[in-house]
Motif scaffolding. Sequence first.
Motif, mmCIF file in Angstrom:
data_model
loop_
_atom_site.group_PDB
_atom_site.id
_atom_site.type_symbol
_atom_site.label_atom_id
_atom_site.label_comp_id
_atom_site.label_asym_id
_atom_site.label_seq_id
_atom_site.Cartn_x
_atom_site.Cartn_y
_atom_site.Cartn_z
ATOM 1 N N GLN A 74 41.614 19.338 55.857
ATOM 2 C CA GLN A 74 41.135 18.673 57.074
ATOM 3 C C GLN A 74 41.394 19.542 58.302
ATOM 4 O O GLN A 74 40.580 19.599 59.215
ATOM 5 N N GLN A 101 37.732 20.398 60.125
ATOM 6 C CA GLN A 101 37.423 19.590 61.304
ATOM 7 C C GLN A 101 37.133 20.505 62.502
ATOM 8 O O GLN A 101 37.682 21.598 62.600
ATOM 9 N N THR A 132 36.521 9.842 60.995
ATOM 10 C CA THR A 132 37.895 9.381 61.226
ATOM 11 C C THR A 132 38.281 8.306 60.224
ATOM 12 O O THR A 132 39.380 8.320 59.657
ATOM 13 N N SER A 178 44.325 12.600 59.831
ATOM 14 C CA SER A 178 44.822 12.653 58.454
ATOM 15 C C SER A 178 46.326 12.927 58.408
ATOM 16 O O SER A 178 47.055 12.289 57.647
ATOM 17 N N GLN A 225 38.878 9.858 56.834
ATOM 18 C CA GLN A 225 40.133 10.612 56.848
ATOM 19 C C GLN A 225 41.318 9.682 56.629
ATOM 20 O O GLN A 225 42.206 9.955 55.808
#
Length: 202
Positions: A28, A32, A107, A41, A110
């Motif tokens: 992540q 991202q 989001t 996360s 995650q």
Amino acid sequence: MEPFIHGLLLALGLILPLGVQNIFIFNQGAIQPSFKKALHSSLTASICDTLLILLAILGVSMIVMQYDWLRFTLIGIGVVFLIYMGIVAWFAKSSTLSDAQIVQMSTKKQIIFALSVSLLNPHAILDTIGVIGSSSLVYTGAEKVIFTATCIIVSWSWFHGLCFAGRMLKKIDTSGKFLGALNKVSAIIIWFTAIYMSLSLL
């Protein structure tokens, strides 16, 4: 200093091995578009670990894991999540594309994935109960507070550090080849974990 050093070494020993949770947080950080977006996360994983540590030291989770039906349910849900996460990781696009072209995990996803790899992994729960929970029994009062706080601080520092390391790798690996290979390795490890968890149901 004894409970501090004990908690530090113990928490590091449990969190360092390469597992689904660590891989997910690292990925992540790498995929991202910003470090801030990847924090969803690592924050979720840190909060979950804090909850597990507190439950283990307070002894509540020992009671929960005595019920076989609940343990089997947790394992079953965890296996399903892991299979899906492996598929997502395997087909994830590498960072050779621009940030605008890469489809990042939302989001909500995650948080759900971080929750699943943190709370639906019975082996992680048992490790926390069996190691941190039992180790805390040698302390009382202020020493137990120091031991607990140290374990929690290590957890938060590690997950946020992993997320940041993933972000730094993205800047270094401009070709995206390493991240692409990492996604494939991540998927394989995740699927093997799912198989291992499935075997524990037999």
